[in-house]
Design an enzyme around this catalytic site. Structure first.
Site, PDB file in Angstrom:
ATOM      1  N   ASP A 113     -11.133   3.837   6.057  1.00  0.00           N
ATOM      2  CA  ASP A 113     -10.696   4.146   4.688  1.00  0.00           C
ATOM      3  C   ASP A 113     -10.782   2.942   3.766  1.00  0.00           C
ATOM      4  O   ASP A 113     -10.675   1.791   4.186  1.00  0.00           O
ATOM      5  CB  ASP A 113      -9.261   4.682   4.691  1.00  0.00           C
ATOM      6  CG  ASP A 113      -8.261   3.711   5.299  1.00  0.00           C
ATOM      7  OD1 ASP A 113      -8.563   3.141   6.363  1.00  0.00           O
ATOM      8  OD2 ASP A 113      -7.191   3.511   4.698  1.00  0.00           O
ATOM      9  N   GLU A 156      -5.678   3.053   7.249  1.00  0.00           N
ATOM     10  CA  GLU A 156      -5.120   1.711   7.454  1.00  0.00           C
ATOM     11  C   GLU A 156      -4.340   1.284   6.223  1.00  0.00           C
ATOM     12  O   GLU A 156      -3.260   0.710   6.312  1.00  0.00           O
ATOM     13  CB  GLU A 156      -6.251   0.722   7.741  1.00  0.00           C
ATOM     14  CG  GLU A 156      -5.769  -0.649   8.214  1.00  0.00           C
ATOM     15  CD  GLU A 156      -5.555  -1.659   7.084  1.00  0.00           C
ATOM     16  OE1 GLU A 156      -5.043  -2.743   7.381  1.00  0.00           O
ATOM     17  OE2 GLU A 156      -5.874  -1.364   5.921  1.00  0.00           O
TER      18      GLU A 156
HETATM   19 ZN   LIG Z   1      -8.697  -3.694   5.581  1.00  0.00          ZN
END
Ligand SMILES: [Zn+2]
Length: 308
Positions: free
Chosen positions: A81, A148
């Protein structure tokens, strides 16, 4: 430039070829399905062993090069992401549109949007290695995680049953050329407090308090710079006159890993001596603003009255 690939000239060629490819696939945090499926297809086409879990994390394994079979398995890891931000006047749609790449001197960037170098470069490196017939390596396990930027949600869901590697290299550093042992951590806390509502009886004047222009920054990278946190600052201002003040609304910050730059509150001042209390609030605000005049020179605090 039609038909020509923008990053063709950049080295290592294979890495930037994959990087360009993934900038055409939407992959904002929580919206990694398309990139996750792309990775699965990539593995299928190359007959590589793969595994995808319900959080859309993907593991792709590649056998050791000839003669390297005895080497310990290594896990390479990066997140799929990207942080999706765009300029206020951009009509870019992150769910459908490819990023518009631009090279300026030594920098690769995207027009009007974030680039997703964090952590697209890790995905690209892993794809380049998985795709290569030339790079020599031991048994490889490439781990692509999701969300993340939202608190490592994907990584938290990874279990060891599909991984054998003894060593893990995370490809998501801050400084080029630095190799770190250890990592930074993060935690998301949800805190719930009951609020007591009350009826306003008698005199009350309404005000809007705004804090803006703080430098902000990354909660990991810039936390040691003593920058102001607008949520803490607004709390201090409001609390200083807690006896005479009632909060109508309160908001601040934008992302859990960014030092909050803005905050805003609407409040009432009760009683008759509101002028005096307001003056004290102004003084408190000024005291706090001065405290941060070095770290946050553009810090602005305004208080305006408004009609309820
Ligand atoms: Zn990162």
């Amino acid at each position: 430039m039609k038909g020509k690939k923008m990053l063709e000239e950049l080295k290592p060629h294979e890495v930037f070829r994959w990087f360009e490819e993934i900038t055409r696939i939407p992959h904002c945090s929580y919206k990694e399905e398309k990139l996750s499926s792309f990775l699965v297809e990539f593995a299928k086409e190359r007959k590589l062993e793969w595994y995808q879990d319900e959080k859309k994390n993907v593991i792709i394994k590649k056998r050791a090069s000839k003669g390297k079979e005895k080497a310990p398995a290594v896990i390479l890891q990066g997140h799929m992401d990207m942080v999706c931000e765009k300029l206020a006047d951009s009509n870019h749609n992150f769910d459908t549109d490819p990023l518009e790449l631009a090279i300026e001197e030594d920098w690769l960037r995207a027009n009007n949007t974030t680039l997703g170098g964090d952590d697209g470069i890790a995905v690209s490196y892993m794809l380049a290695i998985l795709d290569s017939g030339e790079i020599q390596h031991g048994p490889l396990e490439c781990l692509f995680t999701t969300s993340e930027e939202m608190g490592m949600e994907g990584a938290f869901a990874v279990t060891k049953e599909h991984l054998e590697g003894k060593y893990l290299f995370n490809i998501d550093g801050e400084v080029e050329g630095d190799l770190l042992v250890g990592c930074s951590g993060g935690i998301v806390i949800t805190s719930t407090h009951p609020i007591e509502k009350e009826k306003v009886l008698g005199e009350a004047k309404s005000f809007r308090l705004k804090l803006q222009g703080l430098e902000g920054g990354h909660s990991g990278q810039e936390i040691h710079k003593s920058r102001g946190n607008s949520i803490k600052c607004i709390g201090r201002i409001l609390y200083s006159e807690v006896e005479n003040l009632r909060i109508l609304s309160l908001k601040g910050g934008s992302k859990h890993n960014a030092i909050p730059t803005n905050s805003e509150a609407e409040f009432l001042l009760l009683g008759e001596n509101t002028e005096e209390v307001l003056e004290k609030i102004h003084q408190k605000a000024e005291e706090i603003r001065k405290e941060y005049s070095v770290s946050d020179p553009n810090f602005e605090i305004t208080i305006e009255s408004w009609r309820l």
